[in-house]
Write a protein that holds these residues in place. Structure first.
Motif, PDB file in Angstrom:
ATOM      1  N   VAL A  47      29.907  43.591  36.114  1.00  0.00           N
ATOM      2  CA  VAL A  47      29.537  42.261  35.552  1.00  0.00           C
ATOM      3  C   VAL A  47      30.642  41.470  36.297  1.00  0.00           C
ATOM      4  N   GLY A  48      29.935  40.420  37.132  1.00  0.00           N
ATOM      5  CA  GLY A  48      30.707  39.462  38.160  1.00  0.00           C
ATOM      6  C   GLY A  48      30.574  40.233  39.430  1.00  0.00           C
ATOM      7  N   GLY A  49      29.462  39.974  40.284  1.00  0.00           N
ATOM      8  CA  GLY A  49      29.373  40.765  41.275  1.00  0.00           C
ATOM      9  C   GLY A  49      29.626  39.881  42.902  1.00  0.00           C
ATOM     10  N   GLY A  50      29.845  38.745  42.886  1.00  0.00           N
ATOM     11  CA  GLY A  50      29.786  38.026  43.985  1.00  0.00           C
ATOM     12  C   GLY A  50      31.182  37.905  44.577  1.00  0.00           C
ATOM     13  N   GLY A  51      32.151  38.490  44.266  1.00  0.00           N
ATOM     14  CA  GLY A  51      33.657  38.260  45.000  1.00  0.00           C
ATOM     15  C   GLY A  51      33.941  39.235  45.719  1.00  0.00           C
ATOM     16  N   TYR A  52      34.898  39.313  46.708  1.00  0.00           N
ATOM     17  CA  TYR A  52      35.707  40.203  47.442  1.00  0.00           C
ATOM     18  C   TYR A  52      35.811  41.578  46.531  1.00  0.00           C
ATOM     19  N   THR A  53      36.245  41.425  45.695  1.00  0.00           N
ATOM     20  CA  THR A  53      36.635  42.750  44.919  1.00  0.00           C
ATOM     21  C   THR A  53      35.390  43.285  44.445  1.00  0.00           C
ATOM     22  N   ALA A  54      34.436  42.628  43.985  1.00  0.00           N
ATOM     23  CA  ALA A  54      33.181  43.259  43.620  1.00  0.00           C
ATOM     24  C   ALA A  54      32.446  43.929  44.649  1.00  0.00           C
TER      25      ALA A  54
END
Length: 326
Positions: free
Chosen positions: A7-14
């Motif tokens: 859940v929350g797939g757009g960032g560097y960590t994801a």
């Protein structure tokens, strides 16, 4: 196969988490949900996954999975869980700081999060269904201090300088993250007030009990993309040999944390889930250096490590990564 969702797939960590889970031999990545990117191809945002992630961001969360990773911004995980209650059998790994501190570690019907630093809470993580993944600076610094705290040897102030790459600031552009400002530049931010200090003090207290001395932390922005280099020093009556043996003993069973006899450099850990430590004595001061990849050992790699422990899998499953040394 174990079904997982993000859940929350757009960032560097994801992006790093997607990469790890796609190549994890026991995991089926069921969905990657993004409120802002729903319907777009995952590889259009995470372009390093072209040819590997041939699916789109989901526009809804499937709760019929075994484990869900929460990769939203800080302050968003608790409201999400309140608005989208998950079945009790679904394991949760939260990568925000919403549940890291003891006063904030429960939600819903008293479901408690365990602080997910395996070198500190291995047994508790293995028995829980909910983990609060530590912060990146907090991970590197705690691993530099835990052996001293465990042996009740932190008796004086601890002074810490630590420098992080630009990915630690997240994907959203800011005045201090764009190339023309960051290149050839170094700066201090949040001196003595960084939000990860609370986690660090909590873990030191967990091992040592009462610790009334100061932990003085100077965070720095580096002109590189990945990694954290920590330098921590404190006065001690331990000899260098005694200190080195103390660190080796504490981490003797640790899968990813190692004590090196040689001075460190950051490329040793970039693209790995390792923490490497070096211990040396200068006069009365014990200097401990600690290096990690902020996106892996400091975030997504540690999250997968926690998942492996929660599911009873070998710790290093899906995490046998080589550093980007050359």
């Amino acid at each position: 196969m174990i079904d997982a969702g993000i859940v929350g797939g757009g960032g560097y960590t994801a992006g790093e988490l997607i990469r790890l889970l796609l190549h994890h031999p026991e995991i089926n990545l069921d969905f990657v949900y993004s409120r802002s990117q729903g319907g777009k191809p995952v590889s259009s945002i995470h372009q390093d996954l072209v040819g590997e992630a041939d699916f789109a961001f989901a526009d809804a969360v499937n709760t019929d999975v075994d484990v869900i990773f929460l990769c939203m911004g800080h302050g968003n995980s608790r409201p999400f869980l309140e608005e989208n209650p998950l079945p009790e059998e679904v394991k949760i790994v939260d990568l925000s700081r919403d549940f890291r501190l003891k006063e904030d570690d429960t939600h819903g019907n008293n479901r408690q999060f365990i602080y997910g630093l395996p070198e500190l809470n291995y047994d508790s993580i293995s028995k829980t269904d909910q983990v609060a993944n530590p912060g990146c600076f907090a991970t590197g610094i705690q691993l530099a201090l835990l052996p001293m705290a465990d042996n009740k040897k932190l008796l004086e102030d601890v002074n810490i300088h630590a420098i992080t790459g630009s990915t630690g600031a997240g994907q959203k552009p800011r005045s201090t993250t764009h190339f023309s400002w960051r290149e050839g530049n170094v700066s201090i931010y949040k001196a003595f007030t960084h939000q990860h200090l609370d986690e660090i003090k909590q873990s030191v207290g967990q091992l040592q009990g009462v610790y009334n001395q100061d932990i003085n932390f100077i965070p720095m922005r580096g002109n590189f993309t990945r990694g954290i280099f920590v330098s921590a020093y404190t006065k001690t009556d331990l000899t260098e040999h005694e200190a080195v043996e103390l660190y080796k003993e504490y981490y003797s069973d640790a899968q990813f944390t190692h004590v090196s006899p040689e001075p460190l450099h950051l490329k040793q850990v970039v693209n790995t889930n390792k923490c490497i430590l070096h211990v040396e004595k200068h006069g009365d001061n014990l200097l401990v250096t600690s290096i990690i990849d902020n996106l892996l050992k400091g975030a997504s790699g540690q999250a997968v490590h926690n998942m492996n422990l929660m599911l009873g899998l070998p710790e290093d499953t899906g995490l046998q990564l080589k550093s980007s040394y050359f």
